[in-house]
Design a protein around this motif. Structure first.
Motif, short mmCIF file in Angstrom:
data_model
loop_
_atom_site.label_atom_id
_atom_site.label_comp_id
_atom_site.label_asym_id
_atom_site.label_seq_id
_atom_site.Cartn_x
_atom_site.Cartn_y
_atom_site.Cartn_z
N GLU A 1 0.83 -1.20 0.00
CA GLU A 1 0.00 0.00 0.00
C GLU A 1 0.86 1.26 0.00
O GLU A 1 0.59 2.22 -0.71
N LYS B 1 2.50 1.67 -3.44
CA LYS B 1 1.47 2.02 -4.43
C LYS B 1 1.05 3.49 -4.27
O LYS B 1 1.00 4.24 -5.25
N GLU B 2 0.81 3.91 -3.04
CA GLU B 2 0.40 5.30 -2.80
C GLU B 2 1.52 6.28 -3.16
O GLU B 2 1.26 7.35 -3.72
N GLU C 1 1.58 6.62 -6.91
CA GLU C 1 0.44 7.42 -7.38
C GLU C 1 0.66 8.90 -7.07
O GLU C 1 0.29 9.76 -7.87
N ASP C 2 1.25 9.21 -5.91
CA ASP C 2 1.54 10.60 -5.55
C ASP C 2 2.52 11.23 -6.54
O ASP C 2 2.50 12.44 -6.76
N THR D 1 2.09 8.45 -11.19
CA THR D 1 2.01 7.18 -11.92
C THR D 1 0.56 6.73 -11.96
O THR D 1 -0.19 6.94 -11.00
N SER D 2 0.15 6.10 -13.04
CA SER D 2 -1.22 5.60 -13.15
C SER D 2 -1.45 4.52 -12.09
O SER D 2 -0.51 3.88 -11.62
N THR D 3 -2.71 4.31 -11.73
CA THR D 3 -3.05 3.32 -10.71
C THR D 3 -2.59 1.93 -11.11
O THR D 3 -2.03 1.20 -10.30
N LYS D 4 -2.81 1.59 -12.37
CA LYS D 4 -2.41 0.27 -12.85
C LYS D 4 -0.90 0.07 -12.73
O LYS D 4 -0.43 -0.96 -12.24
N ALA E 1 1.17 1.79 -10.82
CA ALA E 1 1.54 1.85 -9.40
C ALA E 1 1.35 0.50 -8.72
O ALA E 1 2.19 0.06 -7.93
N LYS E 2 0.25 -0.18 -9.06
CA LYS E 2 0.00 -1.52 -8.50
C LYS E 2 1.07 -2.50 -8.95
O LYS E 2 1.54 -3.33 -8.18
#
Length: 114
Positions: free
Chosen positions: A14, A17-18, A21-22, A25-28, A30-31
């Motif tokens: 988490e 990933k966060e 994203e900050d 980076t795109s959510t996909k 970042a995951k």
């Protein structure tokens, strides 16, 4: 997040990933970054059932700090990474090839310079 991860690894996932994203980076993506990082950490700590040689023998993602991230890689992929790609593509004679020969066989023109 896979169920096999411990609570520590879920928190780590988490957080990574966060952070990605900050940075925009795109959510996909970042995951993907978070999952790869956590899985590599698990492999190096001996928590993973299966792990690649490059995952266990390379420097940790946290310590590396993005040394090989992005497009500016002076040395490019490692010989093991090139070999694994050659194995996936079923290139004959790959076991006797050096890094330069593997890069040429795979068509990685930028790899040949190193």
């Amino acid at each position: 997040m896979p169920k096999a991860w411990s609570a520590k690894r879920e928190r780590q996932y988490e957080h990574i990933k966060e952070s990605a994203e900050d940075r925009g980076t795109s959510t996909k993506r970042a995951k993907e970054i978070a999952a790869r990082t956590v899985n590599k950490e698990r492999a190096q700590a001996g928590e993973a059932r299966e792990s690649s040689r490059s995952s266990t023998q390379d420097i940790s993602p946290g310590r590396r700090g993005g040394l090989r991230s992005g497009t500016k890689r002076p040395k490019g992929l490692t010989r093991d990474q090139l070999y694994n790609e050659a194995r996936q593509r079923n290139i004959k004679g790959r076991s006797t090839m050096n890094k330069k020969q593997l890069a040429k066989a795979l068509g990685h023109s930028s790899e040949i310079e190193s």
